[in-house]
Design an enzyme around this catalytic site. Sequence first.
Site, PDB file in Angstrom:
ATOM      1  CD  GLU A  57      47.658 -38.346 -46.858  1.00  0.00           C
ATOM      2  OE1 GLU A  57      48.178 -37.518 -46.095  1.00  0.00           O
ATOM      3  OE2 GLU A  57      47.217 -38.055 -47.974  1.00  0.00           O
TER       4      GLU A  57
ATOM      5  CE  LYS B 120      49.086 -36.247 -36.314  1.00  0.00           C
ATOM      6  NZ  LYS B 120      50.233 -35.509 -35.867  1.00  0.00           N
TER       7      LYS B 120
ATOM      8  NE  ARG C 204      49.592 -28.388 -42.046  1.00  0.00           N
ATOM      9  CZ  ARG C 204      48.351 -28.766 -41.793  1.00  0.00           C
ATOM     10  NH1 ARG C 204      47.990 -29.078 -40.573  1.00  0.00           N
ATOM     11  NH2 ARG C 204      47.463 -28.824 -42.756  1.00  0.00           N
TER      12      ARG C 204
ATOM     13  NE  ARG D 125      49.444 -27.079 -36.067  1.00  0.00           N
ATOM     14  CZ  ARG D 125      48.448 -26.412 -35.500  1.00  0.00           C
ATOM     15  NH1 ARG D 125      48.552 -25.118 -35.292  1.00  0.00           N
ATOM     16  NH2 ARG D 125      47.336 -27.043 -35.142  1.00  0.00           N
TER      17      ARG D 125
ATOM     18  CD  GLU E  33      54.530 -32.848 -39.978  1.00  0.00           C
ATOM     19  OE1 GLU E  33      53.664 -32.122 -40.525  1.00  0.00           O
ATOM     20  OE2 GLU E  33      54.679 -32.898 -38.755  1.00  0.00           O
TER      21      GLU E  33
ATOM     22  CG  PHE F  33      50.268 -33.971 -46.068  1.00  0.00           C
ATOM     23  CD1 PHE F  33      49.321 -32.968 -45.998  1.00  0.00           C
ATOM     24  CD2 PHE F  33      51.315 -33.975 -45.149  1.00  0.00           C
ATOM     25  CE1 PHE F  33      49.400 -31.977 -45.028  1.00  0.00           C
ATOM     26  CE2 PHE F  33      51.412 -32.974 -44.178  1.00  0.00           C
ATOM     27  CZ  PHE F  33      50.456 -31.977 -44.131  1.00  0.00           C
TER      28      PHE F  33
ATOM     29  NE  ARG G 198      41.886 -29.050 -33.788  1.00  0.00           N
ATOM     30  CZ  ARG G 198      43.152 -29.412 -33.975  1.00  0.00           C
ATOM     31  NH1 ARG G 198      43.427 -30.581 -34.495  1.00  0.00           N
ATOM     32  NH2 ARG G 198      44.137 -28.611 -33.646  1.00  0.00           N
TER      33      ARG G 198
ATOM     34  CE  LYS H 198      45.092 -34.605 -33.743  1.00  0.00           C
ATOM     35  NZ  LYS H 198      45.974 -33.498 -33.471  1.00  0.00           N
TER      36      LYS H 198
HETATM   37  P1  ATP Z   1      49.507 -32.729 -33.662  1.00  0.00           P
HETATM   38  O1  ATP Z   1      50.107 -32.112 -32.432  1.00  0.00           O
HETATM   39  O2  ATP Z   1      48.758 -34.006 -33.420  1.00  0.00           O
HETATM   40  O3  ATP Z   1      50.446 -32.826 -34.813  1.00  0.00           O
HETATM   41  P2  ATP Z   1      48.244 -30.371 -34.686  1.00  0.00           P
HETATM   42  O4  ATP Z   1      47.255 -29.594 -33.888  1.00  0.00           O
HETATM   43  O5  ATP Z   1      49.575 -29.779 -34.921  1.00  0.00           O
HETATM   44  O6  ATP Z   1      48.331 -31.799 -34.032  1.00  0.00           O
HETATM   45  P3  ATP Z   1      46.425 -31.573 -36.510  1.00  0.00           P
HETATM   46  O7  ATP Z   1      45.823 -30.998 -37.716  1.00  0.00           O
HETATM   47  O8  ATP Z   1      45.541 -31.873 -35.389  1.00  0.00           O
HETATM   48  O9  ATP Z   1      47.643 -30.660 -36.095  1.00  0.00           O
HETATM   49  O10 ATP Z   1      47.109 -32.943 -36.874  1.00  0.00           O
HETATM   50  C1  ATP Z   1      47.688 -33.108 -38.109  1.00  0.00           C
HETATM   51  C2  ATP Z   1      49.142 -32.679 -38.025  1.00  0.00           C
HETATM   52  O11 ATP Z   1      49.937 -33.784 -38.343  1.00  0.00           O
HETATM   53  C3  ATP Z   1      49.419 -31.630 -39.084  1.00  0.00           C
HETATM   54  O12 ATP Z   1      49.440 -30.342 -38.490  1.00  0.00           O
HETATM   55  C4  ATP Z   1      50.751 -32.017 -39.663  1.00  0.00           C
HETATM   56  O13 ATP Z   1      51.779 -31.227 -39.120  1.00  0.00           O
HETATM   57  C5  ATP Z   1      50.986 -33.446 -39.206  1.00  0.00           C
HETATM   58  N1  ATP Z   1      50.983 -34.439 -40.287  1.00  0.00           N
HETATM   59  C6  ATP Z   1      51.903 -35.405 -40.457  1.00  0.00           C
HETATM   60  N2  ATP Z   1      51.614 -36.177 -41.489  1.00  0.00           N
HETATM   61  C7  ATP Z   1      50.465 -35.714 -42.033  1.00  0.00           C
HETATM   62  C8  ATP Z   1      49.666 -36.113 -43.129  1.00  0.00           C
HETATM   63  N3  ATP Z   1      49.976 -37.153 -43.872  1.00  0.00           N
HETATM   64  N4  ATP Z   1      48.551 -35.385 -43.395  1.00  0.00           N
HETATM   65  C9  ATP Z   1      48.214 -34.329 -42.622  1.00  0.00           C
HETATM   66  N5  ATP Z   1      48.935 -33.913 -41.579  1.00  0.00           N
HETATM   67  C10 ATP Z   1      50.053 -34.601 -41.265  1.00  0.00           C
END
Ligand code: ATP
Length: 588
Positions: free
Chosen positions: A250, A252, A257, A274, A304, A344, A419, A425
């Site tokens: 998908e 990103k 979030r 989040r 998102e 998503f 996690r 990612k």
């Molecule tokens: P980051 O700072 O990289 O966004 P994070 O710690 O907030 O990291 P992670 O779970 O590591 O969160 O990375 C996924 C993040 O990416 C999610 O928290 C979400 O906000 C965002 N995101 C964007 N598009 C998607 C998607 N298609 N599926 C899941 N998460 C997504």
Amino acid sequence: MLFEEVASYYQKLEAVSSRLEMIDILTELFKKAKKEEMKKLVYMTQGILSPPFEGVEIGMAEKLVEASIATATGFSKEEVEKEFKKRGDLGEAAEYLVSKTKLKRLSSKKFELSEVFDTMYKIATTSGEGSQEAKIKMLAELLAASSPLEARYIVRFSLGTLRLGVGDATILEALSKLVTGERKFKEQLENAYNICSDLGKVAEALAKEGIKGIENFKVELFSPIRPALAERLPTAEEILERMHGKCAVESKYDGLRAQVHVDKKSKRVEIFSRRLERLTPMFPEIAKAALEEIDAESAIIEGEAIAYNEVTGEFHPFQETIQRKRKHGVEEMSQELPLHLFAFDLMYLDGEGYLDKPYHERREKLEKIIKNKGTILLADRIIATSPKELEKYFEEAIEKGLEGIVAKELNSKYIAGARKFSWIKMKRSYKGELSDTVDLVILGYYLGKGVRAEFKFGGLLCGVYNEKKDVFETITKIGTGFSEEQMKEFKEVLDKIKVKSKPARVVSNIEPDFWVEPKYVVTVKADEITRSPTHTCGKEGDESGYALRFPRIVGGIRSDKSPEDATTTKEIIEMFKMQKKEKLQEES
Ligand code: ATP
């Protein structure tokens, strides 16, 4: 139980320097509570009145609390303020002033924990005309009849700065010990917590129904689920290998979030961040769309939220989307910078929980219920069966101005609050820099020298979160790259959370000029992760820990992340390994 007893346990908690001691003290404290008091006791220990998603904010203004102390003790407001300045902590000032009160104590009444909690709740929820006077009066009445030690914690609680330094994981461990005498039940408790995001509710179910009460936890509408998080890998090959040759990929989106709960019948919508704060009033266009663009009676979807220009197809950078996280001027901003939700995931649909269903089934259903035009759109995705396909999709995403991709295992359930490799990612990287930014917790700060002396700010001591041990470990000092504005801002906000000695959950071999309560997260870019004998991140025994080379802050304080959302020690070690591999590849 009496609040007096709670206060004496809080005092013990403040004095310990290790997390294990904390767990033992907490277990003892929980043992003393009656079943029906457990929920309030847990909230109070967290320094809150209800879970963050309910939006009941404690945190009286200092001036009001000072007025209450004055009314309760007979000292003038100036005297209260002087004592506060002297001690730097209004709780301690209240403790002292109550011990020297000029007034006759009204009664020898002893407060129950519930009485203190309920009054605090009433103070927090009183609003409208005359509410300030009413708040001062309620708090003053509590303080006038409390002991000096009780006054210390009542005042800190009312300010929203209880600062016991107890994390969620520590509370869960203490609850586990409470029922089983061991830590092993923690996982099941954590599971229940991940589903409802409400530690008070978990503790109450445990106290009232025992282990059975915990096993029955189910997803409920308007009770947010702790979000699933993604691991990282640097190459398409490694991702596909990990996913057994086939996975969903998908886009990103780099926005905020959002977990959207909607019930058509009651026309109620809630949007959670989040960190599971209530965002509903800030994102009116998404709330409206949730009622109109989702084809279901009730649902929980996740996506998102991002500012996106429909005409040009352009995604706005995170710094612009984050401007929508505001309480004022919401309407104007929603016109100027409208958000879209790229959905998503699906966690609940028409009375049925979806967490345990495989990703492909959740996605299929999501595609059926989202109209996919208007404000709520489906996150773009492909199914990849070769690294080449994945790589191509990744490059296209970067070209569109997206952050990268999230690969998802087709048969995996939704793993709340953790996690895991069911989501991986991959973000764009720049040569000579770490392929990802890290989110660090501020643990302390240094005074300035030279030009910086003027700002009394010379840099930060930052750390990562060690999830396994539930502690914060140091990883770097950041001394350069601050603008004057930033120095002033950091100094101001950090001064408010200064603590006298190293907090029990901080593990450090170095001493900053001032320790602070681990509270704020900053995003940091660095050139490299190095092994370090100084820092405690990932340090085991005599071996070196890990540190950052040339760290620099990107943006300001991350209001969307709590300290436990910071990059973890495990992630740093994984990033270090990834970096080593990349170097080898570059050299060969
Ligand atoms: P980051 O700072 O990289 O966004 P994070 O710690 O907030 O990291 P992670 O779970 O590591 O969160 O990375 C996924 C993040 O990416 C999610 O928290 C979400 O906000 C965002 N995101 C964007 N598009 C998607 C998607 N298609 N599926 C899941 N998460 C997504």
